[in-house]
Design a protein around this motif. Sequence first.
Motif, PDB file in Angstrom:
ATOM      1  N   MET A 137       5.634   2.652  -3.832  1.00  0.00           N
ATOM      2  CA  MET A 137       6.794   1.781  -3.719  1.00  0.00           C
ATOM      3  C   MET A 137       6.495   0.559  -2.851  1.00  0.00           C
ATOM      4  O   MET A 137       6.844  -0.571  -3.218  1.00  0.00           O
ATOM      5  CB  MET A 137       7.986   2.556  -3.150  1.00  0.00           C
ATOM      6  CG  MET A 137       8.682   3.451  -4.152  1.00  0.00           C
ATOM      7  SD  MET A 137       9.318   2.592  -5.627  1.00  0.00           S
ATOM      8  CE  MET A 137      10.598   1.555  -4.911  1.00  0.00           C
ATOM      9  N   ILE A 138       5.855   0.764  -1.718  1.00  0.00           N
ATOM     10  CA  ILE A 138       5.584  -0.381  -0.834  1.00  0.00           C
ATOM     11  C   ILE A 138       4.534  -1.307  -1.444  1.00  0.00           C
ATOM     12  O   ILE A 138       4.648  -2.528  -1.380  1.00  0.00           O
ATOM     13  CB  ILE A 138       5.168   0.084   0.580  1.00  0.00           C
ATOM     14  CG1 ILE A 138       5.216  -1.083   1.567  1.00  0.00           C
ATOM     15  CG2 ILE A 138       3.821   0.754   0.590  1.00  0.00           C
ATOM     16  CD1 ILE A 138       6.594  -1.566   1.910  1.00  0.00           C
ATOM     17  N   SER A 139       3.528  -0.743  -2.105  1.00  0.00           N
ATOM     18  CA  SER A 139       2.515  -1.596  -2.739  1.00  0.00           C
ATOM     19  C   SER A 139       3.092  -2.294  -3.968  1.00  0.00           C
ATOM     20  O   SER A 139       2.765  -3.451  -4.256  1.00  0.00           O
ATOM     21  CB  SER A 139       1.271  -0.782  -3.105  1.00  0.00           C
ATOM     22  OG  SER A 139       1.576   0.256  -4.003  1.00  0.00           O
ATOM     23  N   SER A 140       3.988  -1.617  -4.701  1.00  0.00           N
ATOM     24  CA  SER A 140       4.652  -2.236  -5.854  1.00  0.00           C
ATOM     25  C   SER A 140       5.600  -3.342  -5.407  1.00  0.00           C
ATOM     26  O   SER A 140       5.795  -4.332  -6.125  1.00  0.00           O
ATOM     27  CB  SER A 140       5.431  -1.182  -6.643  1.00  0.00           C
ATOM     28  OG  SER A 140       4.561  -0.233  -7.210  1.00  0.00           O
ATOM     29  N   TYR A 141       6.180  -3.184  -4.234  1.00  0.00           N
ATOM     30  CA  TYR A 141       7.049  -4.227  -3.678  1.00  0.00           C
ATOM     31  C   TYR A 141       6.256  -5.526  -3.478  1.00  0.00           C
ATOM     32  O   TYR A 141       6.745  -6.614  -3.779  1.00  0.00           O
ATOM     33  CB  TYR A 141       7.632  -3.754  -2.355  1.00  0.00           C
ATOM     34  CG  TYR A 141       8.509  -4.773  -1.657  1.00  0.00           C
ATOM     35  CD1 TYR A 141       9.814  -5.004  -2.086  1.00  0.00           C
ATOM     36  CD2 TYR A 141       8.027  -5.510  -0.582  1.00  0.00           C
ATOM     37  CE1 TYR A 141      10.621  -5.932  -1.443  1.00  0.00           C
ATOM     38  CE2 TYR A 141       8.821  -6.443   0.067  1.00  0.00           C
ATOM     39  CZ  TYR A 141      10.113  -6.649  -0.369  1.00  0.00           C
ATOM     40  OH  TYR A 141      10.907  -7.585   0.266  1.00  0.00           O
ATOM     41  N   PHE A 142       5.029  -5.416  -2.996  1.00  0.00           N
ATOM     42  CA  PHE A 142       4.191  -6.607  -2.829  1.00  0.00           C
ATOM     43  C   PHE A 142       3.884  -7.247  -4.179  1.00  0.00           C
ATOM     44  O   PHE A 142       3.856  -8.481  -4.297  1.00  0.00           O
ATOM     45  CB  PHE A 142       2.884  -6.246  -2.110  1.00  0.00           C
ATOM     46  CG  PHE A 142       3.074  -5.768  -0.696  1.00  0.00           C
ATOM     47  CD1 PHE A 142       4.072  -6.289   0.105  1.00  0.00           C
ATOM     48  CD2 PHE A 142       2.255  -4.778  -0.168  1.00  0.00           C
ATOM     49  CE1 PHE A 142       4.252  -5.845   1.410  1.00  0.00           C
ATOM     50  CE2 PHE A 142       2.423  -4.328   1.129  1.00  0.00           C
ATOM     51  CZ  PHE A 142       3.421  -4.863   1.923  1.00  0.00           C
ATOM     52  N   ARG A 143       3.662  -6.420  -5.204  1.00  0.00           N
ATOM     53  CA  ARG A 143       3.419  -6.963  -6.545  1.00  0.00           C
ATOM     54  C   ARG A 143       4.668  -7.665  -7.075  1.00  0.00           C
ATOM     55  O   ARG A 143       4.577  -8.723  -7.703  1.00  0.00           O
ATOM     56  CB  ARG A 143       2.999  -5.850  -7.504  1.00  0.00           C
ATOM     57  CG  ARG A 143       1.614  -5.290  -7.259  1.00  0.00           C
ATOM     58  CD  ARG A 143       1.276  -4.214  -8.267  1.00  0.00           C
ATOM     59  NE  ARG A 143       1.186  -4.755  -9.611  1.00  0.00           N
ATOM     60  CZ  ARG A 143       1.134  -3.998 -10.708  1.00  0.00           C
ATOM     61  NH1 ARG A 143       1.185  -2.695 -10.612  1.00  0.00           N
ATOM     62  NH2 ARG A 143       1.049  -4.568 -11.890  1.00  0.00           N
ATOM     63  N   ALA A 144       5.838  -7.073  -6.818  1.00  0.00           N
ATOM     64  CA  ALA A 144       7.085  -7.699  -7.251  1.00  0.00           C
ATOM     65  C   ALA A 144       7.324  -9.023  -6.549  1.00  0.00           C
ATOM     66  O   ALA A 144       7.965  -9.931  -7.097  1.00  0.00           O
ATOM     67  CB  ALA A 144       8.260  -6.747  -6.993  1.00  0.00           C
ATOM     68  N   GLN A 145       6.788  -9.153  -5.337  1.00  0.00           N
ATOM     69  CA  GLN A 145       6.866 -10.417  -4.603  1.00  0.00           C
ATOM     70  C   GLN A 145       5.788 -11.400  -5.070  1.00  0.00           C
ATOM     71  O   GLN A 145       5.698 -12.514  -4.537  1.00  0.00           O
ATOM     72  CB  GLN A 145       6.695 -10.170  -3.095  1.00  0.00           C
ATOM     73  CG  GLN A 145       7.813  -9.378  -2.446  1.00  0.00           C
ATOM     74  CD  GLN A 145       9.089 -10.175  -2.296  1.00  0.00           C
ATOM     75  OE1 GLN A 145       9.172 -11.331  -2.710  1.00  0.00           O
ATOM     76  NE2 GLN A 145      10.110  -9.568  -1.710  1.00  0.00           N
ATOM     77  N   LYS A 146       4.986 -10.985  -6.029  1.00  0.00           N
ATOM     78  CA  LYS A 146       3.863 -11.776  -6.544  1.00  0.00           C
ATOM     79  C   LYS A 146       2.854 -12.101  -5.442  1.00  0.00           C
ATOM     80  O   LYS A 146       2.205 -13.146  -5.460  1.00  0.00           O
ATOM     81  CB  LYS A 146       4.363 -13.071  -7.213  1.00  0.00           C
ATOM     82  CG  LYS A 146       5.328 -12.817  -8.360  1.00  0.00           C
ATOM     83  CD  LYS A 146       5.828 -14.105  -8.993  1.00  0.00           C
ATOM     84  CE  LYS A 146       6.859 -13.821 -10.080  1.00  0.00           C
ATOM     85  NZ  LYS A 146       7.395 -15.048 -10.701  1.00  0.00           N
ATOM     86  N   ASN A 147       2.746 -11.190  -4.486  1.00  0.00           N
ATOM     87  CA  ASN A 147       1.809 -11.351  -3.381  1.00  0.00           C
ATOM     88  C   ASN A 147       0.657 -10.371  -3.579  1.00  0.00           C
ATOM     89  O   ASN A 147       0.625  -9.290  -2.987  1.00  0.00           O
ATOM     90  CB  ASN A 147       2.503 -11.109  -2.042  1.00  0.00           C
ATOM     91  CG  ASN A 147       1.652 -11.565  -0.862  1.00  0.00           C
ATOM     92  OD1 ASN A 147       0.420 -11.591  -0.944  1.00  0.00           O
ATOM     93  ND2 ASN A 147       2.298 -11.946   0.230  1.00  0.00           N
ATOM     94  N   ASN A 148      -0.279 -10.759  -4.430  1.00  0.00           N
ATOM     95  CA  ASN A 148      -1.401  -9.873  -4.729  1.00  0.00           C
ATOM     96  C   ASN A 148      -2.365  -9.720  -3.560  1.00  0.00           C
ATOM     97  O   ASN A 148      -3.136  -8.768  -3.504  1.00  0.00           O
ATOM     98  CB  ASN A 148      -2.150 -10.382  -5.962  1.00  0.00           C
ATOM     99  CG  ASN A 148      -1.407 -10.043  -7.244  1.00  0.00           C
ATOM    100  OD1 ASN A 148      -0.912  -8.933  -7.414  1.00  0.00           O
ATOM    101  ND2 ASN A 148      -1.284 -11.016  -8.145  1.00  0.00           N
ATOM    102  N   LYS A 149      -2.299 -10.651  -2.607  1.00  0.00           N
ATOM    103  CA  LYS A 149      -3.134 -10.530  -1.409  1.00  0.00           C
ATOM    104  C   LYS A 149      -2.696  -9.319  -0.590  1.00  0.00           C
ATOM    105  O   LYS A 149      -3.531  -8.519  -0.145  1.00  0.00           O
ATOM    106  CB  LYS A 149      -3.037 -11.806  -0.576  1.00  0.00           C
ATOM    107  CG  LYS A 149      -3.951 -11.812   0.642  1.00  0.00           C
ATOM    108  CD  LYS A 149      -3.886 -13.154   1.364  1.00  0.00           C
ATOM    109  CE  LYS A 149      -4.830 -13.171   2.560  1.00  0.00           C
ATOM    110  NZ  LYS A 149      -4.775 -14.493   3.264  1.00  0.00           N
ATOM    111  N   LEU A 150      -1.383  -9.177  -0.387  1.00  0.00           N
ATOM    112  CA  LEU A 150      -0.885  -8.029   0.366  1.00  0.00           C
ATOM    113  C   LEU A 150      -1.047  -6.736  -0.428  1.00  0.00           C
ATOM    114  O   LEU A 150      -1.329  -5.680   0.147  1.00  0.00           O
ATOM    115  CB  LEU A 150       0.587  -8.228   0.737  1.00  0.00           C
ATOM    116  CG  LEU A 150       0.874  -9.189   1.890  1.00  0.00           C
ATOM    117  CD1 LEU A 150       2.353  -9.172   2.241  1.00  0.00           C
ATOM    118  CD2 LEU A 150       0.042  -8.820   3.113  1.00  0.00           C
ATOM    119  N   TYR A 151      -0.866  -6.819  -1.738  1.00  0.00           N
ATOM    120  CA  TYR A 151      -1.088  -5.639  -2.566  1.00  0.00           C
ATOM    121  C   TYR A 151      -2.530  -5.169  -2.412  1.00  0.00           C
ATOM    122  O   TYR A 151      -2.794  -3.970  -2.258  1.00  0.00           O
ATOM    123  CB  TYR A 151      -0.783  -5.954  -4.026  1.00  0.00           C
ATOM    124  CG  TYR A 151      -1.228  -4.871  -4.978  1.00  0.00           C
ATOM    125  CD1 TYR A 151      -0.537  -3.663  -5.051  1.00  0.00           C
ATOM    126  CD2 TYR A 151      -2.351  -5.046  -5.790  1.00  0.00           C
ATOM    127  CE1 TYR A 151      -0.949  -2.652  -5.909  1.00  0.00           C
ATOM    128  CE2 TYR A 151      -2.761  -4.040  -6.648  1.00  0.00           C
ATOM    129  CZ  TYR A 151      -2.062  -2.856  -6.709  1.00  0.00           C
ATOM    130  OH  TYR A 151      -2.481  -1.854  -7.549  1.00  0.00           O
TER     131      TYR A 151
END
Length: 420
Positions: A137-151
């Motif tokens: 969920m937390i890693s998918s949240y970063f993807r939903a934010q379009k922040n692949n660096k944080l993912y």
Amino acid sequence: MNKSLSKGFLSRGGHYVFFSTMLTKVITFVISLIIIRIFTTNDYGNISYAFSIITLFVPVVGLGLHYSLVRFGGLEGDLQVKNNLFLSLSTWGSLFSLVLCFILIISSKWITIKIPEAGRYLRMFSPLMITFFLFQMISSYFRAQKNNKLYSFSLLLKAILSLIICPIAAYYFNVSGYIIAYVFIPFIAAVILYLLYKRQYQLRIKRHEKIPIGQYLKYGAWLGVGIIAAQLMLVLDVIMVGNILTDSNQLALYKVATIIPVNLLSIPLVLFTTDFVHIAEHASDRKFLVDYYKKYLRNIIPILLLILTVWFVFGAYIVRLFGHDYIESQPIISILFIMVIGAYIFRIPLANIISAVGKSKWNSYSNFILLIVNVTLNLTLIPRMGLKGAAIATTASIWTNGIINFIFYRYYLKRYCTEE
């Protein structure tokens, strides 16, 4: 890499996803080598059997609501709406994962009736249903934010924690220590990520607005069930080898043979992990979807040829890394490399495109057919050919699934797309 595809890939942080995924796979491979050498072949076979069962259920933890977060959250522009979606789906998904955990614990003795020694390990692995969902969920949240660096950072954090903790736990506390460490590492990583980035994204664990859960459950559950069918194909051979041959040593040998081919499947997945939301935004654009697949093939085929060349030249040396007990896995790995070809060209790209455009149900249909083919071939070939039969069954199933996905892809372009 094709210039236009490369430019878009880099602009969306694809290079972060690529290097983190590759480094994660290297770390996972190193951990596997260490664990294989610490445990006996009998213990490793029992662990592999239990973990193969767990792997079947991992895609449907939280009823797949982390997949819904990526797709629907990625299409949503308002931060507070995304946060509310994250909190709501996390709450529902955690409850579903808890139920799944208890079901696995209660049914573990029956599930492992052919390899009873693996029953205890299955019960110990069961809480992974909860911890893995929270991390997803937390890693998918970063993807939903379009922040692949944080993912990408989230993947590396979990991998590094595993590299530090798992071998130490295995060495000092044997199998039980290793499993406990493996189960709790995703939770530790999730807590660290939440504490680090909750302020940046104004993310607070608090009361949130209720949302109609129906559409998210429908999408996530269909995608999760489809992935279960796909995952089942990748681990069903391990399970059926255990059930038919009832030999933990043979089971360990086959599990080792799958490590390299299965890990190689992550290379094309990097692109679709990066571009999933981007593809979803162009779901009705026929020209985009056709061009994207063509560009993908132009880039992945040279990589595939390089991988195959390295294996067939240096395979005998590579397999020795696993130790003398696993030398016989080389011909099985060679068969599974034919599976990798079908996965790279058809199955992985087209399954991800179909999911991104919202037709996760189609993937489920395709994967159910794959499952039927795989079970039939395993039941036929394993008694006659042993481990090679299992490898042939998996390879034929992947190619069948890829061709079906290609048919679905062409149908979608004709039926649902417009020229833009």
